[in-house]
Enzyme design. Sequence first.
Site, mmCIF file in Angstrom:
data_model
loop_
_atom_site.group_PDB
_atom_site.id
_atom_site.type_symbol
_atom_site.label_atom_id
_atom_site.label_comp_id
_atom_site.label_asym_id
_atom_site.label_seq_id
_atom_site.Cartn_x
_atom_site.Cartn_y
_atom_site.Cartn_z
ATOM 1 N N HIS A 281 0.853 -1.177 0.000
ATOM 2 C CA HIS A 281 0.000 0.000 0.000
ATOM 3 C C HIS A 281 0.892 1.231 0.000
ATOM 4 O O HIS A 281 2.118 1.126 0.061
ATOM 5 C CB HIS A 281 -0.926 0.019 1.231
ATOM 6 C CG HIS A 281 -0.201 0.242 2.522
ATOM 7 N ND1 HIS A 281 0.543 -0.745 3.143
ATOM 8 C CD2 HIS A 281 -0.073 1.343 3.317
ATOM 9 C CE1 HIS A 281 1.074 -0.277 4.254
ATOM 10 N NE2 HIS A 281 0.730 0.996 4.380
ATOM 11 N N HIS A 282 0.277 2.387 -0.072
ATOM 12 C CA HIS A 282 1.000 3.656 0.005
ATOM 13 C C HIS A 282 0.347 4.505 1.084
ATOM 14 O O HIS A 282 -0.826 4.833 1.005
ATOM 15 C CB HIS A 282 0.959 4.402 -1.334
ATOM 16 C CG HIS A 282 1.803 5.641 -1.354
ATOM 17 N ND1 HIS A 282 2.998 5.730 -2.045
ATOM 18 C CD2 HIS A 282 1.647 6.843 -0.737
ATOM 19 C CE1 HIS A 282 3.522 6.924 -1.867
ATOM 20 N NE2 HIS A 282 2.719 7.625 -1.080
ATOM 21 N N CYS A 283 1.123 4.837 2.116
ATOM 22 C CA CYS A 283 0.614 5.750 3.156
ATOM 23 C C CYS A 283 1.583 6.929 3.236
ATOM 24 O O CYS A 283 1.600 7.751 2.336
ATOM 25 C CB CYS A 283 0.435 5.031 4.486
ATOM 26 S SG CYS A 283 1.866 4.117 5.049
ATOM 27 N N VAL A 284 2.383 7.011 4.278
ATOM 28 C CA VAL A 284 3.404 8.063 4.308
ATOM 29 C C VAL A 284 4.539 7.754 3.348
ATOM 30 O O VAL A 284 5.319 8.635 2.982
ATOM 31 C CB VAL A 284 3.961 8.246 5.734
ATOM 32 C CG1 VAL A 284 2.873 8.708 6.673
ATOM 33 C CG2 VAL A 284 4.590 6.960 6.246
ATOM 34 N N CYS A 285 4.636 6.510 2.936
ATOM 35 C CA CYS A 285 5.610 6.098 1.936
ATOM 36 C C CYS A 285 5.034 4.892 1.223
ATOM 37 O O CYS A 285 4.040 4.313 1.649
ATOM 38 C CB CYS A 285 6.966 5.769 2.561
ATOM 39 S SG CYS A 285 6.896 4.411 3.755
#
Length: 426
Positions: A281-285
């Site tokens: 997934h993509h969150c802060v990175c």
Amino acid sequence: MKPLKKNKAEEPELEPLCCCEYIDRNGEKNHVAACLCDCQDLDEGCDRWITCKSMQPETCERIMDTISDRLRIPWLRGAKKVNISIIPPLILLPVFLRVASWHFLLGVVVLTSLPVLALWYYYLTHRRKEQTLFFLGLGLFSLGYMYYVFLQEVVPKGRVGPTQLALLTCGLFLVLLALYRAKKNPGYLRNPASKDKSLSSSQVECLSRDGLERTRGLPGAGSSGSLSNRTPKDDLKGPCRVLAGSPAKVKEDWCAKCQLVRPARAWHCRLCGVCVRRMDHHCVCCVGESNHQAFILALSIFLLTSVYGITLTLDTICRDRSVFTALFYCPGVYADYSSALSFTCVWYSVIITAGMAYIFLIQLINISYNVTEREVQQALRQKTGRRLLCGLIVDTGQYNRGFLRNWHQFSTLGAAPCHHPAEDIV
């Protein structure tokens, strides 16, 4: 030789920038002190706002581009641009928490609205497919501000010893170290065509944007393929893989944006703009094959450090009460502003910790079933896989080899490539 002559001719025109000068988006030299000059778009927006006229979306975008280009700080050899998305957390978080410390009802309203605003901003940026440093800035500043309040308001009360303070500081340092490791390359895929010069012209032509129907020889590194079309009959032959399947297989494997064939379990991150190996997934990175372990480590250390800091704070401001009881019943805490601010920060930390604990739980479940979050989302959209516990657990059944083997595979992510069994080759 012509470009060299051109560069030599242009060299006398270039002048070194002072600490307050910079080259703007139009390629012209500008000064930090002139940040409010020549703002036609901003003037037009203010005029429309005063006259109660609607503003065009293009005008808003130009205003934001101008602000982001002129928002700079003096630096050696030219002013540096400051990402505008990190400013709201720096200003709003201390203001909101201090306002919430004035009264119990204000605390309820503010602490309830903060997650809603964060989710709204996430939905807005995710919908526009924009990269933002808002959540990274919010996380880092939250850590720093909670630690600052702990040092200023909790430690002087005398209930926290040097050993406890050292443990909390060490935990904070380890969180930052693990987060720094998680921000590194998650496993970006590069275009193999730029490295493999032996590709024939027919292979390149058959992978054009519209012609993906009769492709046989495709450039790729390692085992290439798609998630939903796994067959044990596919095999790897040198740097390329032969796909004797339907056009849908080729279209799903081929990434038109990166111009490469994705390996199994790789996805294209629309925020980073590149394909990532075993993307989760993509969150802060962007979390992928190379930094998934560091991401899990950062989550686990953060949860332990946060729970420990909450326990120390509640034990200081609500003495002779258990942690759970003090969290919901701490009489007289709003009589002192210092205790009220500490108690408000505790509840803010509880909300953040609960959200991170949910993410950590989902990650542990996915690792145990050997699925990524992208694969779970795809299975939910296509209504495939096995759903357990009201959808909390989604087992696609494609890569699950048992609890121990799944965790062993996760522990070896990012290691040297090895020969995968036939069922993993797509």
